[in-house]
Motif scaffolding. Structure first.
Motif, short mmCIF file in Angstrom:
data_model
loop_
_atom_site.label_atom_id
_atom_site.label_comp_id
_atom_site.label_asym_id
_atom_site.label_seq_id
_atom_site.Cartn_x
_atom_site.Cartn_y
_atom_site.Cartn_z
N TYR A 33 16.24 -14.75 -1.36
CA TYR A 33 15.75 -13.54 -1.98
C TYR A 33 16.71 -12.43 -1.54
CZ TYR A 33 11.09 -15.78 -2.53
OH TYR A 33 10.03 -16.60 -2.84
N TYR A 52 14.30 -12.87 -6.65
CA TYR A 52 13.91 -14.06 -5.94
C TYR A 52 14.88 -15.20 -6.27
CZ TYR A 52 9.46 -11.77 -4.78
OH TYR A 52 8.51 -10.92 -4.29
N SER A 56 13.09 -14.40 -10.58
CA SER A 56 12.16 -13.30 -10.86
C SER A 56 12.68 -12.02 -10.23
CB SER A 56 10.77 -13.62 -10.29
OG SER A 56 10.23 -14.77 -10.89
N TYR A 58 11.82 -7.68 -9.46
CA TYR A 58 10.82 -6.63 -9.34
C TYR A 58 11.54 -5.33 -8.99
CZ TYR A 58 7.52 -10.46 -9.34
OH TYR A 58 6.81 -11.57 -9.69
N PRO A 103 7.56 -13.37 -0.28
CA PRO A 103 7.62 -11.93 -0.59
C PRO A 103 7.38 -11.03 0.61
CG PRO A 103 6.38 -13.12 -2.27
CD PRO A 103 6.60 -14.09 -1.15
N TRP B 90 4.90 -5.66 2.77
CA TRP B 90 4.90 -6.03 1.37
C TRP B 90 3.53 -5.75 0.80
CZ3 TRP B 90 2.70 -10.81 -0.89
CH2 TRP B 90 3.02 -10.94 -2.26
N SER B 92 1.12 -6.69 -1.81
CA SER B 92 0.91 -7.80 -2.73
C SER B 92 0.35 -7.35 -4.08
CB SER B 92 -0.03 -8.83 -2.10
OG SER B 92 -1.26 -8.23 -1.77
N SER B 94 1.27 -4.85 -5.86
CA SER B 94 2.33 -4.37 -6.75
C SER B 94 3.59 -5.22 -6.67
CB SER B 94 2.71 -2.93 -6.39
OG SER B 94 3.22 -2.87 -5.07
N ASP B 95 3.61 -6.15 -5.72
CA ASP B 95 4.80 -6.98 -5.46
C ASP B 95 5.99 -6.11 -5.07
OD1 ASP B 95 5.43 -10.16 -7.10
OD2 ASP B 95 5.98 -9.43 -5.12
N HIS B 96 5.69 -5.03 -4.35
CA HIS B 96 6.73 -4.11 -3.90
C HIS B 96 6.83 -4.14 -2.39
CE1 HIS B 96 6.56 -1.31 -7.68
NE2 HIS B 96 6.91 -2.53 -7.97
N GLN B 97 8.05 -3.98 -1.88
CA GLN B 97 8.24 -3.74 -0.46
C GLN B 97 8.01 -2.24 -0.22
OE1 GLN B 97 8.63 -6.05 1.65
NE2 GLN B 97 9.48 -7.80 0.54
#
Lengths: 120, 108
Positions: A33, A52, A56, A58, A103, B90, B92, B94-97
């Motif tokens: 990643y 990723y 994928s 983001y 993640p 992280w 979860s 929003s799947d953002h760091q």
């Protein structure tokens, strides 16, 4: 030895485009990643984007629709295409490797950063 | 959206213990990572998964995470520890760091 070297920064006018590159060595970009993190002058760290290993992607809300993260497996290089640049995009841009393939993981290696200045 | 709150600054005398907090709603249920950044340099990971220490990071650096607060503790502080410190999680939903706003550690 793991190394990340960013290039492509510079002075660009508002509304312009720029592509940042991050050349990796010592590991395979496509198997990891990878993220971009930026830091405006005198400010804190801001996560920008992640790709990723499966492909994928983001994005932070602040850049979604304007920035695109990608990679070239043959060159072992990560990219950030930045379009419709704004003054608030002015920052040092770091590429960073995510330490584990999940993640919630950490950034274990960082490049030295490349400065993007958006100004007329 | 999830927010991480850090004190802007912490001051400590050499040899003493510095504690830098990172607040967030039920942050204890998340994995927290910490970075040290010195002027003009890229961040360096100092603690990962709440309390693990990467190789090469002194044992003086430790971390904990419970409830609404994660804490980075630096024991026997040295002048070379003076830097900005950032927490990261992280989100979860929003799947953002996310990064905290950063804390400037000053060694008196």
């Amino acid at each position: 030895e793991v190394q990340l070297v960013e290039t492509g920064g510079g002075l660009i006018q508002p509304g312009g485009s720029l592509r940042l590159s991050c050349a990796a060595s010592g590991f395979t970009v496509s198997s990891n990643y990878m993220s971009w993190v930026r830091q405006a002058p005198g400010k804190g760290l801001e996560w920008v984007s992640v790709i990723y290993s499966g492909g994928s992607t983001y994005y932070a809300d602040s850049v979604k629709g304007r920035f695109t993260i990608s990679r070239d497996n043959s060159k072992n290089t990560l990219y950030l295409q930045m379009n419709s640049l704004r003054a608030e995009d002015t920052a040092v841009y770091y590429c960073a490797r995510v330490g584990k393939l999940e993640p919630g993981s950490y950034f274990d290696y960082w490049g030295q950063g490349t400065l993007v200045t958006v100004s007329s | 959206s999830y927010v991480l709150t850090q004190p802007p600054s912490v001051s400590v005398a050499p040899g003493k213990t510095a504690r830098i907090t990172c607040g967030g709603n039920n942050i204890g249920s998340k994995s927290v990572h910490w970075y040290q950044q010195k002027p003009g340099q890229a961040p360096v990971l100092v603690i990962y998964y709440d309390s693990d220490r990467p190789s090469g990071i002194p044992e003086r650096f430790s971390g904990s995470n419970s409830g609404n607060t994660a804490t980075l503790t630096i024991s026997r502080v040295e002048a070379g520890d003076e830097a900005d410190y950032y927490c990261q999680v992280w989100d979860s939903s929003s799947d953002h760091q996310l990064f905290g706003g950063g804390t400037k550690l000053t060694v008196l």
